[in-house]
Each structure stands twice: as structure tokens, then as C-alpha cells.
Design a protein around this motif. Structure first.
Motif, mmCIF file in Angstrom:
data_model
loop_
_atom_site.group_PDB
_atom_site.id
_atom_site.type_symbol
_atom_site.label_atom_id
_atom_site.label_comp_id
_atom_site.label_asym_id
_atom_site.label_seq_id
_atom_site.Cartn_x
_atom_site.Cartn_y
_atom_site.Cartn_z
ATOM 1 N N THR A 119 0.825 -1.202 0.000
ATOM 2 C CA THR A 119 0.000 0.000 0.000
ATOM 3 C C THR A 119 0.865 1.261 0.000
ATOM 4 O O THR A 119 2.087 1.170 -0.040
ATOM 5 C CB THR A 119 -0.967 -0.024 1.212
ATOM 6 N N PHE A 120 0.226 2.404 0.079
ATOM 7 C CA PHE A 120 0.902 3.710 0.021
ATOM 8 C C PHE A 120 1.867 3.749 -1.164
ATOM 9 O O PHE A 120 3.024 4.127 -1.048
ATOM 10 C CB PHE A 120 1.645 4.026 1.322
ATOM 11 N N GLU A 121 1.358 3.346 -2.322
ATOM 12 C CA GLU A 121 2.174 3.307 -3.526
ATOM 13 C C GLU A 121 2.414 4.712 -4.066
ATOM 14 O O GLU A 121 1.674 5.638 -3.764
ATOM 15 C CB GLU A 121 1.506 2.436 -4.579
ATOM 16 N N TYR A 122 3.421 4.832 -4.869
ATOM 17 C CA TYR A 122 3.774 6.065 -5.573
ATOM 18 C C TYR A 122 4.187 7.198 -4.637
ATOM 19 O O TYR A 122 3.901 8.359 -4.891
ATOM 20 C CB TYR A 122 2.642 6.512 -6.508
ATOM 21 N N MET A 123 4.877 6.879 -3.533
ATOM 22 C CA MET A 123 5.443 7.922 -2.689
ATOM 23 C C MET A 123 6.712 8.417 -3.374
ATOM 24 O O MET A 123 7.609 7.621 -3.659
ATOM 25 C CB MET A 123 5.799 7.364 -1.304
ATOM 26 N N PRO A 124 6.803 9.725 -3.662
ATOM 27 C CA PRO A 124 7.995 10.246 -4.339
ATOM 28 C C PRO A 124 9.261 10.015 -3.511
ATOM 29 O O PRO A 124 9.240 10.096 -2.289
ATOM 30 C CB PRO A 124 7.711 11.742 -4.467
ATOM 31 N N GLU A 125 10.340 9.737 -4.201
ATOM 32 C CA GLU A 125 11.613 9.433 -3.550
ATOM 33 C C GLU A 125 12.054 10.533 -2.593
ATOM 34 O O GLU A 125 12.514 10.259 -1.490
ATOM 35 C CB GLU A 125 12.687 9.197 -4.617
#
Length: 159
Positions: A119-125
Motif C-alpha cells: 500500500t501507500f504506492e507512488y510515494m515520491p523518492e
């Protein structure tokens, strides 16, 4: 003739060292996969944040949550809320996750089911790397409610 053998040995040693240094440098530059890992105090949960292979929108990360508790309770456990804290900023997900769907068991049609929640996908680096990360899980087993909060620590590829 003796000079030739010495030069040949030196060239072989230099070639091996150059190749080894090149592989090590390549690994340092392109292979560093920053990962954060943490465990709840009673070892019921394991969480990790890893880099996604989906880079069409740039480098991004996601959370994996593994249940490491009592196997007898696994199918009776429902996660009611997952909260991710990045430097104190709160991100919540109030979706019910029934762990009976994440047991890693073999499926009827073949293959194996998931053994963890992603979950919590696509958190920017830039919002992950170098920040303090904490996970809080709130769950129910039978009619009892529980909550645990734990920090994740950065692990380097060479650890």
C-alpha cells in the motif's frame, strides 16, 4: 623472457582489479536500493518501504506490511487502519484488510496468493529518503482491538 612473464602477471592483476573496481562502482551508482525496515515491539508486524520498479512518474516507493503473529489468529484478523508517518506528517488508510486474503496460500487455479499487504504506492523518492518513517497498525482479532506504532530504519544494499 623473465621480464615478459612479470609484465604479463602485472597486466593480469591490473585487469582483474580494474574489472572488480568497475563492478563495485557500477553497483554503488546504479544498484543502491534504499530500503526501510521495521518490526513492531512484540514482532507481530514487519514493515518495509521499497523502491518501485514503476518509474514512469519518476522514482517512487511503497509500503509492504507483513503479519508475523500467531498463525491461528491470522485468518481472524482484520486491519482497520494503517497510518504512515513521514517526519510526523500523517497519511492514513482506513480500508479494511482481511489477513485471510494475505496468507500466501496456494490458489485453486494455480499460483500463490499474496503474503503481505502492499500500500501507500507512488510515494515520491524525495519524500521518503532521509526522512523519519513510522508505521502504525490498528487491527481486530475476534472482538479485541489492538494498535502498535513502530519506526522503520534505513537499510543500505550492502548491509
Amino acid at each position: 623472457m623473465k621480464k615478459y612473464k612479470v609484465i604479463k602477471k602485472l597486466l593480469i592483476i591490473i585487469t582483474v582489479l580494474t574489472i572488480t573496481a568497475g563492478i563495485a562502482l557500477f553497483s554503488l551508482i546504479s544498484g543502491e536500493k534504499v530500503k526501510y525496515i521495521g518490526y513492531s515491539q512484540n514482532k507481530t508486524w514487519e514493515a518495509s518501504i521499497e523502491k518501485s520498479g514503476k518509474t514512469s512518474i519518476g522514482p517512487n516507493y511503497f509500503l509492504n506490511l507483513y503479519y508475523r503473529g500467531n498463525k491461528e489468529n491470522e485468518k481472524k484478523t482484520v486491519i482497520k487502519r494503517l497510518t504512515l508517518f513521514i517526519d510526523g506528517r500523517k497519511y492514513e488508510e482506513d480500508k479494511d484488510y482481511h489477513l485471510s486474503e494475505y496468507t500466501g496460500e496456494k490458489l485453486e487455479g494455480g499460483g500463490t496468493g499474496e503474503d503481505h499487504i502492499q500500500t501507500f504506492e507512488y510515494m515520491p523518492e524525495n519524500e521518503v529518503i532521509g526522512h523519519e518513517i513510522t508505521v502504525e497498525a490498528a487491527w481486530k482479532t475476534d472482538h479485541e482491538s489492538y494498535k502498535e506504532k513502530f519506526k522503520l530504519k534505513r537499510i543500505h544494499w550492502y548491509d
